[in-house]
Design a protein around this motif. Structure first.
Motif, PDB file in Angstrom:
ATOM      1  N   PHE A 153      67.746  63.014  94.705  1.00 58.44           N
ATOM      2  CA  PHE A 153      68.126  63.484  96.027  1.00 58.44           C
ATOM      3  C   PHE A 153      69.238  64.503  95.825  1.00 58.44           C
ATOM      4  O   PHE A 153      70.319  64.136  95.345  1.00 58.44           O
ATOM      5  N   HIS A 154      68.979  65.776  96.201  1.00 61.23           N
ATOM      6  CA  HIS A 154      69.938  66.847  95.953  1.00 61.23           C
ATOM      7  C   HIS A 154      71.242  66.608  96.712  1.00 61.23           C
ATOM      8  O   HIS A 154      71.253  66.177  97.865  1.00 61.23           O
ATOM      9  N   VAL A 155      72.354  66.931  96.029  1.00 62.01           N
ATOM     10  CA  VAL A 155      73.685  66.861  96.638  1.00 62.01           C
ATOM     11  C   VAL A 155      74.296  68.255  96.667  1.00 62.01           C
ATOM     12  O   VAL A 155      74.631  68.783  97.714  1.00 62.01           O
ATOM     13  N   VAL A 156      74.462  68.861  95.499  1.00 57.24           N
ATOM     14  CA  VAL A 156      74.883  70.263  95.396  1.00 57.24           C
ATOM     15  C   VAL A 156      74.102  70.862  94.231  1.00 57.24           C
ATOM     16  O   VAL A 156      74.124  70.321  93.116  1.00 57.24           O
ATOM     17  N   THR A 157      73.410  71.976  94.475  1.00 63.75           N
ATOM     18  CA  THR A 157      72.480  72.493  93.478  1.00 63.75           C
ATOM     19  C   THR A 157      72.319  74.000  93.628  1.00 63.75           C
ATOM     20  O   THR A 157      72.395  74.533  94.746  1.00 63.75           O
ATOM     21  N   ASP A 158      72.094  74.687  92.510  1.00 66.16           N
ATOM     22  CA  ASP A 158      71.821  76.127  92.542  1.00 66.16           C
ATOM     23  C   ASP A 158      70.366  76.415  92.882  1.00 66.16           C
ATOM     24  O   ASP A 158      70.037  77.499  93.371  1.00 66.16           O
ATOM     25  N   ILE A 159      69.491  75.467  92.583  1.00 66.28           N
ATOM     26  CA  ILE A 159      68.052  75.586  92.798  1.00 66.28           C
ATOM     27  C   ILE A 159      67.609  74.394  93.626  1.00 66.28           C
ATOM     28  O   ILE A 159      68.001  73.258  93.353  1.00 66.28           O
ATOM     29  N   PHE A 160      66.757  74.646  94.627  1.00 63.33           N
ATOM     30  CA  PHE A 160      66.193  73.534  95.398  1.00 63.33           C
ATOM     31  C   PHE A 160      64.757  73.342  94.935  1.00 63.33           C
ATOM     32  O   PHE A 160      63.903  74.205  95.120  1.00 63.33           O
ATOM     33  N   ASP A 161      64.507  72.211  94.293  1.00 63.01           N
ATOM     34  CA  ASP A 161      63.160  71.945  93.797  1.00 63.01           C
ATOM     35  C   ASP A 161      62.618  70.664  94.408  1.00 63.01           C
ATOM     36  O   ASP A 161      63.368  69.793  94.845  1.00 63.01           O
ATOM     37  N   LEU A 162      61.296  70.580  94.447  1.00 60.84           N
ATOM     38  CA  LEU A 162      60.602  69.408  94.948  1.00 60.84           C
ATOM     39  C   LEU A 162      59.546  68.976  93.949  1.00 60.84           C
ATOM     40  O   LEU A 162      59.046  69.784  93.165  1.00 60.84           O
ATOM     41  N   HIS A 163      59.169  67.704  94.007  1.00 65.99           N
ATOM     42  CA  HIS A 163      58.014  67.187  93.291  1.00 65.99           C
ATOM     43  C   HIS A 163      56.950  66.862  94.330  1.00 65.99           C
ATOM     44  O   HIS A 163      57.229  66.164  95.303  1.00 65.99           O
ATOM     45  N   ASP A 164      55.764  67.394  94.142  1.00 65.70           N
ATOM     46  CA  ASP A 164      54.702  67.242  95.141  1.00 65.70           C
ATOM     47  C   ASP A 164      53.385  66.988  94.415  1.00 65.70           C
ATOM     48  O   ASP A 164      52.820  67.904  93.816  1.00 65.70           O
ATOM     49  N   TYR A 165      52.885  65.765  94.511  1.00 70.69           N
ATOM     50  CA  TYR A 165      51.651  65.401  93.834  1.00 70.69           C
ATOM     51  C   TYR A 165      50.466  65.276  94.791  1.00 70.69           C
ATOM     52  O   TYR A 165      49.490  64.579  94.501  1.00 70.69           O
ATOM     53  N   ASP A 166      50.540  65.984  95.902  1.00 72.72           N
ATOM     54  CA  ASP A 166      49.396  66.076  96.801  1.00 72.72           C
ATOM     55  C   ASP A 166      48.207  66.640  96.016  1.00 72.72           C
ATOM     56  O   ASP A 166      48.314  67.696  95.386  1.00 72.72           O
ATOM     57  N   GLN A 167      47.083  65.946  96.056  1.00 72.82           N
ATOM     58  CA  GLN A 167      45.901  66.364  95.295  1.00 72.82           C
ATOM     59  C   GLN A 167      44.945  67.254  96.093  1.00 72.82           C
ATOM     60  O   GLN A 167      43.945  67.735  95.549  1.00 72.82           O
ATOM     61  N   ASN A 168      45.267  67.499  97.342  1.00 74.14           N
ATOM     62  CA  ASN A 168      44.420  68.337  98.201  1.00 74.14           C
ATOM     63  C   ASN A 168      45.022  69.737  98.292  1.00 74.14           C
ATOM     64  O   ASN A 168      46.083  69.923  98.893  1.00 74.14           O
TER      65      ASN A 168
END
Length: 585
Positions: free
Chosen positions: A445-460
């Motif tokens: 869970f991001h707090v302070v970051t230079d890059i905003f990234d997500l993990h997304d395993y949606d298969q559709n």
């Protein structure tokens, strides 16, 4: 036996630290005495005494869980002991003798001839001890104790399973020594560390050199060469235990993706004109900067076509069987059209980073935070010291283009992460290295970051694409767990996606992957292309990271099998990955 044959029979014989190399060293890999200490009573029973023989043997640097170690014991081991006899050359009596460990998991204590020479906490960072005062003439005894408990919550375990069996995306454990052990001879005054910042815009590099021993009035000289031609030289007087040098370069050759143009560097330390120490190193010239939604390398927007690399090997677990295997993992990634990797939940060994430097391969440095309780500030004491050791070791690698100390900081037994732990680690990381972007925790869970990234395993592919469509037109930016993290305009990318479960030749019931399995190879490739196209076509995405390069044990969502055989036509995957992205210059 000839010298060349002896090297061939020695496991992992290559110099383990190619960015800081001396000529006088002895590789201590090979056969050691070994014993498992389930009751952690070995110290009480004085296993460390030089006359105490251990009951078994092991091949270092492979962990006892691995086939290559010759032990292949897979259950939990609270403590393990190692013992080896060494003979130090007579010529080394002048100067200092350092004993180096590439990595030992987790808590280490080392004895020389029955006398403790030091302890180290951390399973991934490198460390060393000055053993000079403990050495005797002739034969000497090294004894090593490693204690390990991946279930404690007090140590980073990475992808090592906290259950007896491997399961899901957790794999076989690694206990004890898992990287090269070696001796090194240095003068009484010696160069101990280098921090190098490339500055191609001003045709120079800036160096901060740390010096060990008595160095009053000493001078350091650094000489850079490119393809055998001297292109720069500079000297500085040592002040205290440090020297700062700016080295002008007559030729600028940029380190780029696919072109690891490296300079050779020779460093020497002199006292009153008399040579004391000499080290061989190398560096690459490149810059990294954030410009709006773009992450630029050498001023150009380079789409980061990354793949998740776990750093596991069928017979060596955490340890590659040979140096060729490290290089090969980069080659097979590039063959499928990737230009880099997230080095996942593990500090990779320096030899891997060396090959990445040589081959122009982008990598993100990450720690093995899984298993560590960070719900209270106490988590800092088990994380930050080792993270700083790893940063210090790997800082100079041009291939390393960003830091990611944490990955998926999930709640622990219903208790949320302590946000201040992530904030402090981020701030300290930026203080140590203002030249690279830092992701505080990949995915959440991001707090302070230079890059905003997500993990997304949606298969559709359709719903996957639709999720990020509004932000193309100035609309809402998708944020998973929006009650826990807030997007603040940073560069954005999907740092884990896909993970498509594909194992038609493997019938193991324990096999695991993300989502539903495709019914055919055609269906797999359509899904792979649909998901990847959605990211390549997005004008606000600076990169992607596909899960994953190769299968690991029961996790079968790799593009290669665990033994690195391709599952798909290389050209087909390369064509999907390689086309120009919308955000690229």
């Amino acid at each position: 036996m000839t010298k060349s044959n002896a090297l061939q029979s020695l496991p992992r014989p290559e110099y383990p630290r190619p960015q800081w190399e001396r000529s006088e060293w002895i590789n201590l890999n090979g056969s050691w005495q070994f014993e498992i200490d389930h009751g952690q009573s070995g110290k009480e029973r004085e296993y460390f005494k030089s006359d105490h023989e251990l009951t078994g043997t092991i091949t270092v640097p492979f962990c006892p869980e691995s086939k290559l170690s010759g032990v292949e014991y897979k259950d939990f081991m609270a403590a393990v002991w190692y013992r080896r006899e060494i003979t130090v050359p007579d010529a080394w009596k002048a100067g200092r003798v350092l004993l180096h460990f590439g990595a030992v998991d987790y808590k280490t204590e080392v004895w020389i001839n029955g006398s403790s020479v030091g302890t180290h906490l951390g399973g991934y960072s490198s460390f060393s001890f000055d053993i000079t005062e403990h050495l005797a003439s002739g034969t000497n005894i090294i004894t090593v104790l490693a204690e390990d408990d991946v279930r404690s919550g007090r140590q980073p375990r990475g992808k090592q399973s906290e259950r007896f069996h491997s399961h899901g995306c957790d794999y076989t454990r690694t206990t004890g020594i898992w990287q090269t052990v070696w001796l090194e001879h240095v003068p009484d005054a010696y160069l101990s560390n280098m921090k190098l910042v490339p500055d191609p815009d001003n045709a120079c590099v800036h160096l901060e050199l740390a010096i060990g021993g008595q160095v009053a009035g000493a001078t350091v000289t650094v000489t850079a060469s490119y393809e055998g031609k001297v292109v720069g030289e500079a000297s500085a007087i040592v002040t205290g235990a440090y020297a700062h040098v700016t080295l002008p370069l007559s030729e600028v050759h940029l380190w780029e993706v696919g072109n690891g143009r490296l300079y050779d560097l020779e460093l020497s330390l002199r006292q009153e004109g008399v040579p004391e120490d000499k080290v061989r190193a190398y560096f690459g010239l490149r810059t990294i900067m954030i410009d709006g939604m773009k992450v630029k390398i050498n001023g150009k927007s380079v789409f980061q076509r990354l793949v998740l690399d776990q750093g596991f090997y069928p017979e060596g677990i955490y340890t590659a069987p040979d140096d060729e295997a490290l290089r090969k993992d980069i080659e097979i990634s590039v063959e499928m059209g990737f230009n880099g990797a997230r080095l996942h939940e593990k500090m990779f060994e320096p030899r891997f980073l060396y090959w990445a430097d040589r081959m122009g391969y982008l990598v993100w440095g990450e720690h093995a935070n899984w298993g560590l309780d960070i719900t209270t500030p106490a988590g800092l004491s088990s994380f930050l010291p080792e993270w700083l050791e790893g940063m210090r070791r790997d800082f100079n690698h041009p291939a390393l283009i960003g830091w990611c100390p944490f990955n998926e900081t999930w709640d622990r037994d219903g208790t949320k992460q302590d946000n201040e732990v992530l904030r402090i680690v981020y701030e300290v990381t930026k203080q140590m290295d203002p030249t690279r972007p830092v992701i505080d925790t990949s995915g959440n869970f991001h707090v302070v970051t230079d890059i905003f990234d997500l993990h997304d395993y949606d298969q559709n592919p359709e719903t996957f694409k639709a999720r990020y469509e509004p932000m193309k037109h100035g609309g809402e930016v998708f944020v998973r767990f929006s009650d826990r993290q807030t997007y603040a305009g940073q560069p954005y990318f999907i740092s884990e996606y896909g993970g498509i479960w594909w194992n038609p030749d493997q019938k193991d019931e324990k096999s695991w992957g993300y989502g539903d399995r495709p019914g055919s190879e055609k269906e797999f490739l359509e899904r792979y292309q649909g998901l990847t196209d959605a990211l390549l076509d997005h004008p606000m995405m600076f990169g992607f990271c596909y899960t994953q390069l190769y299968d690991v044990e029961q996790e079968v969502n790799g593009l290669y099998t665990y033994d690195r055989r391709p599952k798909f036509d290389l050209e087909t995957i390369r064509r999907i990955n390689s086309r120009k992205a919308a955000i690229e210059d």
